[in-house]
Scaffold this motif. Structure first.
Motif, PDB file in Angstrom:
ATOM      1  N   THR A  45       0.871  -1.165   0.126  1.00  0.00           N
ATOM      2  CA  THR A  45       0.122  -0.227  -0.058  1.00  0.00           C
ATOM      3  C   THR A  45       0.854   1.224   0.000  1.00  0.00           C
ATOM      4  O   THR A  45       2.049   1.208   0.327  1.00  0.00           O
ATOM      5  CB  THR A  45      -0.830   0.008   1.359  1.00  0.00           C
ATOM      6  N   GLN A  46       0.392   2.371  -0.503  1.00  0.00           N
ATOM      7  CA  GLN A  46       0.828   3.681  -0.310  1.00  0.00           C
ATOM      8  C   GLN A  46       0.785   4.046   1.128  1.00  0.00           C
ATOM      9  O   GLN A  46      -0.166   3.991   1.926  1.00  0.00           O
ATOM     10  CB  GLN A  46       0.230   4.578  -1.517  1.00  0.00           C
ATOM     11  N   SER A  47       2.134   4.590   1.542  1.00  0.00           N
ATOM     12  CA  SER A  47       1.960   5.208   2.999  1.00  0.00           C
ATOM     13  C   SER A  47       2.826   6.659   3.048  1.00  0.00           C
ATOM     14  O   SER A  47       3.855   6.771   1.990  1.00  0.00           O
ATOM     15  CB  SER A  47       2.506   4.176   3.676  1.00  0.00           C
ATOM     16  N   SER A  48       2.427   7.099   4.115  1.00  0.00           N
ATOM     17  CA  SER A  48       3.167   8.421   4.360  1.00  0.00           C
ATOM     18  C   SER A  48       4.734   8.307   4.537  1.00  0.00           C
ATOM     19  O   SER A  48       4.789   7.255   5.409  1.00  0.00           O
ATOM     20  CB  SER A  48       2.297   9.451   5.269  1.00  0.00           C
ATOM     21  N   THR A  99       5.992   7.828   8.435  1.00  0.00           N
ATOM     22  CA  THR A  99       6.258   6.545   9.181  1.00  0.00           C
ATOM     23  C   THR A  99       7.425   5.887   9.348  1.00  0.00           C
ATOM     24  O   THR A  99       7.738   5.074  10.073  1.00  0.00           O
ATOM     25  CB  THR A  99       5.163   5.403   8.321  1.00  0.00           C
ATOM     26  N   SER A 122       4.346   9.863  -0.783  1.00  0.00           N
ATOM     27  CA  SER A 122       4.200   8.433  -0.421  1.00  0.00           C
ATOM     28  C   SER A 122       5.098   7.427  -0.728  1.00  0.00           C
ATOM     29  O   SER A 122       6.158   7.881  -1.509  1.00  0.00           O
ATOM     30  CB  SER A 122       3.063   8.095  -1.350  1.00  0.00           C
ATOM     31  N   LYS A 124       4.511   0.491   1.367  1.00  0.00           N
ATOM     32  CA  LYS A 124       4.735  -0.133   2.693  1.00  0.00           C
ATOM     33  C   LYS A 124       4.301  -1.494   2.211  1.00  0.00           C
ATOM     34  O   LYS A 124       3.168  -1.907   1.769  1.00  0.00           O
ATOM     35  CB  LYS A 124       3.809   0.393   3.839  1.00  0.00           C
ATOM     36  N   LEU A 168       6.735  -5.941   8.731  1.00  0.00           N
ATOM     37  CA  LEU A 168       6.500  -4.671   8.275  1.00  0.00           C
ATOM     38  C   LEU A 168       7.802  -4.223   7.457  1.00  0.00           C
ATOM     39  O   LEU A 168       9.002  -4.407   8.115  1.00  0.00           O
ATOM     40  CB  LEU A 168       6.149  -3.618   9.217  1.00  0.00           C
ATOM     41  N   TYR A 219       9.504  -1.528   3.810  1.00  0.00           N
ATOM     42  CA  TYR A 219       9.120  -0.569   2.679  1.00  0.00           C
ATOM     43  C   TYR A 219      10.035  -0.849   1.402  1.00  0.00           C
ATOM     44  O   TYR A 219      11.048  -1.491   1.741  1.00  0.00           O
ATOM     45  CB  TYR A 219       9.600   0.845   3.446  1.00  0.00           C
TER      46      TYR A 219
END
Length: 217
Positions: A119-122, A125, A154, A157, A207, A209
């Motif tokens: 997913t796209q994440s800020s 994070t 973005s 993640k 988790l 990136y």
């Protein structure tokens, strides 16, 4: 020598009266002719002015229609530009196929994934985002398409959830992901033992990136 006029005076009076009427009639006729000619000329001028006014009104209406169409086209262009920017923002810098291929190479034979989320994440994070500006972190795009210094809002993640034969297999998966050049910030979310099919297995969630950028401090 004195001239003697034998013509009666009434004749002279009538002649003067006729001449006076004739001059008046001629003046009235000349005035009427001039008035009619003036009316014809002014009527032509007014008709020409009305024609020009109709032409100007038609040109004005056509111009207003063109202005209205231009405004609609500008609004449509702005909407399309906004949508294009949104699509570009949502489009990942790296395609999913190489990411999934790298995940497949990192997963061992004794690990089964039950969830793969990309997913796209800020950027906030990330740990280093605390030292960056609130508008986002400055990154360098590192893809086959381009390499440029940009402000990225973005990042990708990746969340992996699954079952490993034991805790060592889950730790080995984390190690392989950490050693891969495709991923950074590999963090185990949780790892716990579960009883499945009368066997003890390790349920985990990881988790990380996608490493398609470089943080510039």
């Amino acid at each position: 020598m004195k001239e003697i006029d034998f013509i009666p005076s009434w004749y002279h009076e009538n002649r003067r009266r006729r001449n006076w009427y004739f001059r008046r009639y001629m003046a009235v006729m000349l005035f009427s002719a001039a008035w009619m000619i003036g009316n014809l000329i002014s009527g032509g001028i007014i008709s020409s002015a009305y024609g020009e006014l109709d032409s100007l009104r038609s040109s004005f209406e056509n111009g207003m229609q063109k202005i209205d169409q231009a405004r609609k086209l500008e609004a449509r262009l702005a909407e399309l530009s906004r949508k294009q920017k949104l699509l570009l923002d949502l489009q990942p810098r790296t395609q999913l196929s190489p990411i999934l291929a790298e995940l497949s190479s990192c997963i061992g034979p004794r690990v089964v994934l039950t969830k793969v989320s990309v997913t796209q994440s800020s950027p906030e994070t990330l740990e280093t985002s605390r030292q960056s500006s609130p508008a986002g972190i400055q990154v360098r795009r590192n893809t086959a398409r381009q390499e440029s210094l940009v402000f990225s809002d973005s990042i990708l993640k990746v969340v992996l959830a699954g079952i490993a034969a034991d805790g060592a297999e889950a730790a080995a998966l984390i190690s392989r992901l950490d050693e891969s050049e495709y991923f950074i910030r590999v963090v185990p979310v949780f790892s716990r033992n579960q009883s499945r099919f009368e066997k003890t297995v390790t349920e985990f969630e990881i988790l990380c990136y996608v490493a398609d950028f470089e943080i510039l401090n």
